[in-house]
Motif scaffolding. Structure first.
Motif, short mmCIF file in Angstrom:
data_model
loop_
_atom_site.label_atom_id
_atom_site.label_comp_id
_atom_site.label_asym_id
_atom_site.label_seq_id
_atom_site.Cartn_x
_atom_site.Cartn_y
_atom_site.Cartn_z
N ILE A 54 -8.05 -9.03 12.68
CA ILE A 54 -9.45 -9.10 12.25
C ILE A 54 -9.60 -9.87 10.94
O ILE A 54 -10.67 -9.86 10.34
CB ILE A 54 -10.08 -7.70 12.13
N ASN A 55 -8.52 -10.55 10.52
CA ASN A 55 -8.57 -11.35 9.30
C ASN A 55 -9.02 -10.51 8.10
O ASN A 55 -9.85 -10.95 7.29
CB ASN A 55 -9.49 -12.57 9.48
N ALA A 56 -8.46 -9.32 7.98
CA ALA A 56 -8.87 -8.39 6.92
C ALA A 56 -8.51 -8.92 5.54
O ALA A 56 -7.40 -9.39 5.32
CB ALA A 56 -8.21 -7.03 7.14
N LYS A 57 -9.47 -8.82 4.64
CA LYS A 57 -9.25 -9.24 3.26
C LYS A 57 -9.61 -8.16 2.26
O LYS A 57 -9.37 -8.31 1.06
CB LYS A 57 -10.05 -10.52 2.97
N SER A 58 -10.17 -7.07 2.75
CA SER A 58 -10.55 -5.96 1.89
C SER A 58 -10.15 -4.66 2.57
O SER A 58 -10.75 -4.26 3.58
CB SER A 58 -12.06 -5.99 1.62
N ILE A 59 -9.11 -4.01 2.03
CA ILE A 59 -8.55 -2.81 2.66
C ILE A 59 -8.49 -1.69 1.64
O ILE A 59 -8.09 -1.90 0.49
CB ILE A 59 -7.14 -3.10 3.21
N PHE A 60 -8.87 -0.50 2.07
CA PHE A 60 -8.80 0.67 1.18
C PHE A 60 -7.91 1.72 1.82
O PHE A 60 -8.14 2.13 2.96
CB PHE A 60 -10.19 1.27 0.92
N GLU A 61 -6.90 2.16 1.06
CA GLU A 61 -6.00 3.22 1.52
C GLU A 61 -6.34 4.53 0.83
O GLU A 61 -6.40 4.60 -0.40
CB GLU A 61 -4.55 2.87 1.19
N LEU A 62 -6.54 5.56 1.62
CA LEU A 62 -6.73 6.92 1.11
C LEU A 62 -5.39 7.64 1.23
O LEU A 62 -5.00 8.06 2.30
CB LEU A 62 -7.80 7.64 1.92
N GLY A 63 -4.68 7.76 0.12
CA GLY A 63 -3.36 8.36 0.15
C GLY A 63 -2.32 7.34 0.51
O GLY A 63 -2.12 7.04 1.69
N SER A 64 -1.65 6.79 -0.50
CA SER A 64 -0.80 5.62 -0.29
C SER A 64 0.68 5.86 -0.56
O SER A 64 1.48 4.95 -0.39
CB SER A 64 -1.28 4.47 -1.20
N GLY A 65 1.04 7.08 -1.00
CA GLY A 65 2.45 7.35 -1.28
C GLY A 65 3.03 6.34 -2.26
O GLY A 65 2.37 5.91 -3.21
N TYR A 66 4.27 5.94 -2.02
CA TYR A 66 4.89 4.95 -2.92
C TYR A 66 4.76 3.52 -2.39
O TYR A 66 5.52 2.64 -2.75
CB TYR A 66 6.35 5.31 -3.24
N GLY A 67 3.75 3.32 -1.52
CA GLY A 67 3.35 1.96 -1.19
C GLY A 67 3.90 1.37 0.09
O GLY A 67 3.78 0.16 0.29
N TYR A 68 4.46 2.19 0.98
CA TYR A 68 5.03 1.62 2.20
C TYR A 68 3.95 1.02 3.10
O TYR A 68 4.04 -0.15 3.50
CB TYR A 68 5.82 2.68 2.97
N SER A 69 2.93 1.79 3.41
CA SER A 69 1.84 1.23 4.22
C SER A 69 1.13 0.11 3.47
O SER A 69 0.71 -0.89 4.07
CB SER A 69 0.84 2.33 4.60
N THR A 70 1.02 0.26 2.16
CA THR A 70 0.40 -0.78 1.33
C THR A 70 1.11 -2.11 1.50
O THR A 70 0.48 -3.17 1.54
CB THR A 70 0.42 -0.38 -0.15
N ALA A 71 2.43 -2.06 1.58
CA ALA A 71 3.22 -3.29 1.70
C ALA A 71 2.87 -4.04 2.98
O ALA A 71 2.75 -5.28 2.98
CB ALA A 71 4.71 -2.96 1.68
N TRP A 72 2.67 -3.31 4.08
CA TRP A 72 2.31 -3.96 5.34
C TRP A 72 0.91 -4.57 5.26
O TRP A 72 0.68 -5.70 5.70
CB TRP A 72 2.38 -2.95 6.48
N PHE A 73 -0.03 -3.82 4.68
CA PHE A 73 -1.39 -4.33 4.55
C PHE A 73 -1.44 -5.53 3.60
O PHE A 73 -2.15 -6.51 3.85
CB PHE A 73 -2.33 -3.23 4.06
N ALA A 74 -0.69 -5.44 2.51
CA ALA A 74 -0.69 -6.53 1.53
C ALA A 74 -0.13 -7.81 2.13
O ALA A 74 -0.63 -8.92 1.85
CB ALA A 74 0.11 -6.12 0.30
N ARG A 75 0.90 -7.68 2.94
CA ARG A 75 1.45 -8.86 3.62
C ARG A 75 0.39 -9.53 4.48
O ARG A 75 0.23 -10.76 4.47
CB ARG A 75 2.64 -8.44 4.48
#
Length: 212
Positions: A54-75
């Motif tokens: 969906i060509n996402a450019k704005s993502i909000f994580e509720l509860g991110s731990g030490y960033g594992y899911s964040t790393a996938w979204f950031a990529r």
């Protein structure tokens, strides 16, 4: 035909994920060693795929731990041409760990770190968002839905983790607060005509919902 069990399916799904960066593999090893709950490679790669689709450019994580899911979204966001992923966690050490891992991965420049309560932070952060990912305490799932619905754009995607909850949601005798909260959330979103919802039985179960 040989008997199929849940664990063998999960191992097969994980085996299909392409090789990960050493730092991402290190994060997976840390989770296994410390029994820290992360979404794992199959679900992480799926989140990355959805964000790219969906060509996402704005993502909000509720509860991110030490960033594992964040790393996938950031990529995904970087490959989509840039944007921001909001990492939220109410723990200073987890926030610092996330910043370290994401810096090594070269993704910290697209991540905004919030050390605060996740749902309230979402409420106060200007939207709308292309994707919202929810992995907070399960008891908080039902009350988070109205805020999520307000902040997610039409055509955006909501991803919710732990919807099978180690099989507890399938046990009619399980009435723990967390289990009942997940059941209530599932009922609320699947009966709301503003959402198109599927439950994906990968790892601990992820709901992927499209906001009309």
């Amino acid at each position: 035909m040989s008997e199929i069990n849940y664990q063998s399916v999960q191992e097969y799904l994980a085996s299909l994920v392409p090789p990960r960066e050493p730092e991402l593999q290190k994060m997976e090893e840390i989770a296994e060693k410390n029994k820290f709950p992360i979404i794992g490679p199959a679900c992480g790669y799926y989140c990355y795929q959805l964000a790219r689709m969906i060509n996402a450019k704005s993502i909000f994580e509720l509860g991110s731990g030490y960033g594992y899911s964040t790393a996938w979204f950031a990529r995904a966001v970087k490959e989509n041409g840039g944007g921001v992923v909001h990492h939220t966690v109410w723990d200073d050490e987890l926030s610092k760990s996330a910043q370290k891992h994401l810096s090594v991965l070269g993704s910290a420049d697209v991540v905004k770190f919030h050390n605060a309560e996740a749902v309230e932070t979402l409420r106060q952060t200007p939207g709308p968002f292309d994707i919202i990912f929810n992995d907070i305490d399960k008891e908080g799932y039902p009350d988070s839905l109205p805020v999520i619905k307000e902040k997610l754009r039409s055509g955006g995607i909501l991803i919710i983790d732990n919807m099978i909850w180690h099989g507890q949601t399938l046990d009619p005798n399980d009435h723990e607060e967390s289990t009942e909260a997940i059941r209530r959330f599932t009922r609320d979103i699947t009966t709301d005509p503003d959402w198109i919802v599927s439950l994906i039985p990968a790892r601990d179960g992820m709901i992927v919902a499209y906001k009309k």
